[in-house]
Design a protein around this motif. Structure first.
Motif, PDB file in Angstrom:
ATOM      1  N   THR A  65      -7.172  19.113  23.104  1.00  0.00           N
ATOM      2  CA  THR A  65      -6.424  20.269  22.611  1.00  0.00           C
ATOM      3  C   THR A  65      -7.335  21.471  22.386  1.00  0.00           C
ATOM      4  OG1 THR A  65      -6.659  19.384  20.358  1.00  0.00           O
ATOM      5  CG2 THR A  65      -4.618  18.886  21.567  1.00  0.00           C
ATOM      6  N   THR A  66      -8.457  21.257  21.692  1.00  0.00           N
ATOM      7  CA  THR A  66      -9.346  22.373  21.371  1.00  0.00           C
ATOM      8  C   THR A  66     -10.817  22.065  21.659  1.00  0.00           C
ATOM      9  OG1 THR A  66      -9.499  21.594  19.080  1.00  0.00           O
ATOM     10  CG2 THR A  66      -7.792  23.231  19.579  1.00  0.00           C
ATOM     11  N   GLY A  67     -11.106  20.976  22.307  1.00  0.00           N
ATOM     12  CA  GLY A  67     -12.489  20.605  22.585  1.00  0.00           C
ATOM     13  C   GLY A  67     -13.127  21.474  23.644  1.00  0.00           C
ATOM     14  N   ASP A  68     -14.446  21.645  23.540  1.00  0.00           N
ATOM     15  CA  ASP A  68     -15.197  22.489  24.457  1.00  0.00           C
ATOM     16  C   ASP A  68     -16.213  21.677  25.259  1.00  0.00           C
ATOM     17  OD1 ASP A  68     -13.969  24.788  23.417  1.00  0.00           O
ATOM     18  OD2 ASP A  68     -15.504  24.979  21.859  1.00  0.00           O
ATOM     19  N   GLN A  69     -16.492  22.146  26.457  1.00  0.00           N
ATOM     20  CA  GLN A  69     -17.610  21.694  27.278  1.00  0.00           C
ATOM     21  C   GLN A  69     -17.606  20.179  27.510  1.00  0.00           C
ATOM     22  OE1 GLN A  69     -21.383  23.570  26.144  1.00  0.00           O
ATOM     23  NE2 GLN A  69     -20.236  25.085  24.961  1.00  0.00           N
ATOM     24  N   ASN A  70     -16.454  19.661  27.801  1.00  0.00           N
ATOM     25  CA  ASN A  70     -16.318  18.259  28.196  1.00  0.00           C
ATOM     26  C   ASN A  70     -16.156  18.164  29.708  1.00  0.00           C
ATOM     27  OD1 ASN A  70     -15.996  16.869  25.453  1.00  0.00           O
ATOM     28  ND2 ASN A  70     -14.395  18.448  25.353  1.00  0.00           N
ATOM     29  N   VAL A  71     -16.680  17.066  30.268  1.00  0.00           N
ATOM     30  CA  VAL A  71     -16.494  16.777  31.688  1.00  0.00           C
ATOM     31  C   VAL A  71     -15.917  15.376  31.807  1.00  0.00           C
ATOM     32  CG1 VAL A  71     -17.617  16.433  33.910  1.00  0.00           C
ATOM     33  CG2 VAL A  71     -18.388  18.279  32.407  1.00  0.00           C
ATOM     34  N   ALA A  72     -14.814  15.262  32.516  1.00  0.00           N
ATOM     35  CA  ALA A  72     -14.193  13.950  32.730  1.00  0.00           C
ATOM     36  C   ALA A  72     -13.765  13.846  34.186  1.00  0.00           C
ATOM     37  CB  ALA A  72     -12.994  13.760  31.819  1.00  0.00           C
ATOM     38  N   TYR A  82     -10.514  14.908  21.916  1.00  0.00           N
ATOM     39  CA  TYR A  82     -10.313  16.317  21.615  1.00  0.00           C
ATOM     40  C   TYR A  82     -11.552  16.870  20.899  1.00  0.00           C
ATOM     41  CZ  TYR A  82      -8.699  14.082  17.256  1.00  0.00           C
ATOM     42  OH  TYR A  82      -8.580  13.293  16.139  1.00  0.00           O
ATOM     43  N   ALA A  83     -12.723  16.398  21.331  1.00  0.00           N
ATOM     44  CA  ALA A  83     -13.998  16.789  20.729  1.00  0.00           C
ATOM     45  C   ALA A  83     -14.795  17.639  21.708  1.00  0.00           C
ATOM     46  CB  ALA A  83     -14.763  15.540  20.326  1.00  0.00           C
ATOM     47  N   HIS A  84     -16.125  17.653  21.548  1.00  0.00           N
ATOM     48  CA  HIS A  84     -16.968  18.560  22.312  1.00  0.00           C
ATOM     49  C   HIS A  84     -18.133  17.836  22.979  1.00  0.00           C
ATOM     50  CE1 HIS A  84     -14.843  21.622  19.997  1.00  0.00           C
ATOM     51  NE2 HIS A  84     -15.306  21.076  18.875  1.00  0.00           N
ATOM     52  N   TYR A  85     -18.613  18.393  24.095  1.00  0.00           N
ATOM     53  CA  TYR A  85     -19.893  18.057  24.723  1.00  0.00           C
ATOM     54  C   TYR A  85     -19.971  16.607  25.199  1.00  0.00           C
ATOM     55  CZ  TYR A  85     -20.519  21.887  21.385  1.00  0.00           C
ATOM     56  OH  TYR A  85     -20.341  23.016  20.620  1.00  0.00           O
TER      57      TYR A  85
END
Length: 380
Positions: A65-72, A82-85
């Motif tokens: 929802t609001t997570g940044d800079q994730n790659v999947a 819904y976390a980061h990095y």
């Protein structure tokens, strides 16, 4: 500068951020920027300022929802997060992690549980099913290899600071606590459930211990069939301190190929040298063994030192022997002997309190008590 959204194949986007959706129903929030979603449902839940995410695959990052800079990348990769990095590559990789950061998982079903943060899992099933439980967390672990550090819900305590490298390494933790354990090699520490502070390096090293703690095993099959609760042992070398017949072997130091190969409920012994504190003969599989039940406090240094005919069941304790093939008789309750020299004291079986110093010194003593032989070939 051009700032635009691109949507294809039924996707929907909002402005003004720069996002890309291909074959996805992603509806990017107005504050979301520089996201890429490729595949059905990829990145389709962004509801705020979520930036620089990349999702490739059906349901990849669908819960973000609001997570940044994730790659999947992969089917359901990072599905719930819904976390980061975080970086997830492989079908189901990281698919149950929620609000935890800095995880890396590569391989099908790697890190596929509601784990904590700062974990690295590489290999099919690596850290599969590991999950936080209340205040207990699964964090700061490294697992490389198929099913390495395979676990469960950490209801028994924290699972932290562990390193497992090799297929099936440290794969028996289930729901128990596990802190600061290192397992390197195929099936190393593969049966450990709740022991702590162990280090195992080598194929099958410490592979059968379940609850033992503070052991160090370096070498293929070192401590490979030790007792379930073996503790405080150091074994360095191929098949060193390989197994024990009954009871538990604790606080032994064995260094050298097959040193202490087959101990029997022995404690506080030191054996250094190839086959030191071993047995010349067969244990049913052509190996070496010692069967002196509860023998303790012995120090043997030298190639094949205290390596001889199978020991009798009477415990032999507090002996010191230094020298190649020294003190290698069929020990049967021998105590407090001091033997120094190549093949010195080689016939002692039940003798106590003897001192033999020199090559072949005291080589005819068998049951004698309190003899002193000093010099090459000296005898009584």
């Amino acid at each position: 500068m051009l700032s635009s959204n691109i949507g294809t194949a039924g996707s929907a986007v909002k402005t003004p951020a720069t996002n890309l959706a291909i074959d996805s129903d992603a509806v990017f929030h107005a504050d979301a920027d520089s996201n890429i979603g490729i595949g059905a449902n990829a990145l389709n839940s962004i509801s705020g300022d979520a930036d620089y995410n990349t999702a490739v695959g059906v349901d990849a990052l669908t819960g973000n929802t609001t997570g940044d800079q994730n790659v999947a990348i992969g089917y359901k990769a990072g599905e719930a997060i819904y976390a980061h990095y975080n970086t997830f590559v492989g079908a189901y990789s990281g698919d149950a992690i929620l609000n935890n950061n800095h995880n890396t998982a590569v391989g099908r079903s790697s890190l596929s549980g509601a784990a904590g943060e700062d974990n690295t899992a590489i290999g099919s099933g690596a850290m599969n099913s590991n999950a936080n439980s209340g205040a207990n967390v699964v964090s700061y672990n490294v697992a490389i290899g198929k099913n390495a550090l395979l676990g469960g819900t950490a209801s028994g305590g924290n699972v932290r600071y562990n390193v497992a490298i090799g297929a099936l390494a440290l794969d028996g933790t289930t729901t128990n606590a596990m802190d600061g354990t290192i397992a390197i090699g195929y099936a190393a520490l593969g049966a450990l459930t709740s022991g702590s502070g162990n280090i195992a390096m080598g194929y099958n090293a410490l592979s059968t211990t379940t609850t033992g703690s503070n052991n160090v095993a370096i070498g293929s099959s070192s401590l490979g069939s030790a007792g379930a609760g073996a503790a405080g042992n150091i074994a360095i070398g191929y098949r060193t301190l390989y197994t024990n017949i009954s009871g538990t072997c604790d606080n032994n130091v064995m260094i050298g190929v097959q040193a202490g190969y087959y101990l029997n409920a022995a404690q506080n012994n030191v054996a250094i040298g190839e086959n030191a504190m071993g047995k010349a003969g067969s244990n049913g599989s052509g190996g070496l063994r010692t069967t002196a039940q509860n023998s303790s406090g012995n120090t043997f240094i030298g190639q094949r030192c205290a390596y001889g005919t199978e020991w009798a069941d009477a415990e032999s304790t507090d002996n010191v022997a230094i020298g190649r093939e020294a003190f290698k008789g069929a020990l049967n309750g021998a105590e407090n002997n001091t033997i120094v020299g190549t093949v010195a004291g080689i016939a002692i079986t039940e003798g106590d309190d003897n001192v033999c110093v020199g090559t072949s010194a005291g080589d005819t003593i068998t049951t004698g008590v309190g003899n002193v032989c000093i010099g090459k070939s000296s005898d009584v």
